[in-house]
Design a protein around this motif. Structure first.
Motif, PDB file in Angstrom:
ATOM      1  N   GLU A   7      19.999  -3.334  -7.012  1.00 43.06           N
ATOM      2  CA  GLU A   7      19.837  -3.500  -5.562  1.00 43.06           C
ATOM      3  C   GLU A   7      19.032  -4.781  -5.363  1.00 43.06           C
ATOM      4  O   GLU A   7      17.997  -4.955  -5.998  1.00 43.06           O
ATOM      5  N   ASP A   8      19.523  -5.677  -4.502  1.00 43.26           N
ATOM      6  CA  ASP A   8      18.827  -6.959  -4.352  1.00 43.26           C
ATOM      7  C   ASP A   8      17.726  -6.899  -3.306  1.00 43.26           C
ATOM      8  O   ASP A   8      16.861  -7.772  -3.264  1.00 43.26           O
ATOM      9  N   ASP A  51      24.540  -1.347  -5.900  1.00 44.50           N
ATOM     10  CA  ASP A  51      24.775  -1.879  -4.561  1.00 44.50           C
ATOM     11  C   ASP A  51      26.010  -2.778  -4.609  1.00 44.50           C
ATOM     12  O   ASP A  51      26.259  -3.454  -5.607  1.00 44.50           O
ATOM     13  N   MET A  53      26.879  -5.342  -2.233  1.00 43.59           N
ATOM     14  CA  MET A  53      26.606  -6.726  -1.829  1.00 43.59           C
ATOM     15  C   MET A  53      25.428  -7.241  -2.639  1.00 43.59           C
ATOM     16  O   MET A  53      24.286  -6.895  -2.353  1.00 43.59           O
ATOM     17  N   LYS A 101      24.624   3.442   3.152  1.00 44.41           N
ATOM     18  CA  LYS A 101      23.259   3.263   3.658  1.00 44.41           C
ATOM     19  C   LYS A 101      23.246   3.463   5.173  1.00 44.41           C
ATOM     20  O   LYS A 101      24.197   3.059   5.834  1.00 44.41           O
TER      21      LYS A 101
HETATM   22 CA    CA Z   1      22.624  -5.811  -1.122  1.00 41.84          CA
END
Ligand code: CA
Length: 218
Positions: A7-8, A51, A53, A101
């Motif tokens: 997850e960024d 995730d 993206m 989310k």
């Molecule tokens: Ca993301």
């Protein structure tokens, strides 16, 4: 059980990692797609939370890389988008489950446990060995229907041995599934926990293979 969280968004990643650690998972974190794919192929994770993206490499490409390498590690996709097309694309790329989310952490944990169970082909979460009943979902052990309290680590060790019945697990293998940084663990930590489990559940349950590790006979 060891989980990779990809997850960024740093706040979300850290809060996920913390919640999973509280639920007795060992957690590694990754913040971009390239690092995630590298780790996913390097370490034998029990499951990956991914995730979609991500910087450097999108989640779909990470997933594809994992599956192309022949890895069947369960992957739970996280996404902000929620269209039928996105879901179908994720599942077509080899995802095992999908969560949009924002989500409730308890649901994520329940789904992860279900994925891991399915992957390890033990759909029934209660295992019976002699007079012992081990509930892998509630994380409780009963002897003759009376609960025997185990610590989180003790249950973690028992769980690994039960899930791989008939196989010898080395101390290193057991540590990797229990601790975030296995190198910081005292070399006899696993032995100490195994001794405690034997005191509580009986000496005959877990066998020692000298110089190799531990097993529960199939
Ligand atoms: Ca993301």
């Amino acid at each position: 059980m060891r989980i990779l969280v990809v997850e960024d968004e740093p706040d979300l990643r850290r809060s996920l990692a913390r919640s999973l650690a509280d639920a007795q998972f060992a957690v590694d974190e990754s913040g971009d797609g390239e690092d995630a794919l590298f780790r996913a192929l390097e370490v034998d994770y029990d499951a990956i939370v991914l995730d979609l993206m991500l910087p450097l490499k999108p989640g779909e490409a990470v997933l594809e890389g994992i599956r192309r390498a022949g890895r069947t590690t369960p992957v739970l996709l996280l996404t902000a988008r929620d269209t039928i097309a996105d879901r179908v694309r994720g599942l077509n790329h080899g995802a095992d489950d999908y969560l949009t989310k924002p989500f409730v952490i308890d649901e994520l944990i329940a789904r992860l446990r279900a994925l891991i169970r399915r992957a390890q082909q033990q759909p029934w979460p209660v295992v019976t060995i002699g007079s012992l009943r081990i509930d892998l979902v509630q994380r409780r052990v009963y002897r003759d229907d009376v609960e025997v309290p185990l610590t989180g680590r003790e249950f973690g060790i028992l769980e690994q041995l039960v899930r791989h019945r008939g196989r010898i697990l080395t101390r290193t293998m057991l540590s990797e599934h229990l601790y975030n940084d296995a190198s910081e663990v005292m070399s006899n930590a696993i032995d100490v926990h195994v001794a405690a489990i034997r005191r509580k559940l009986g000496a005959g349950l877990i066998e020692t293979r000298r110089g190799q590790g531990y097993l529960i006979d199939a």
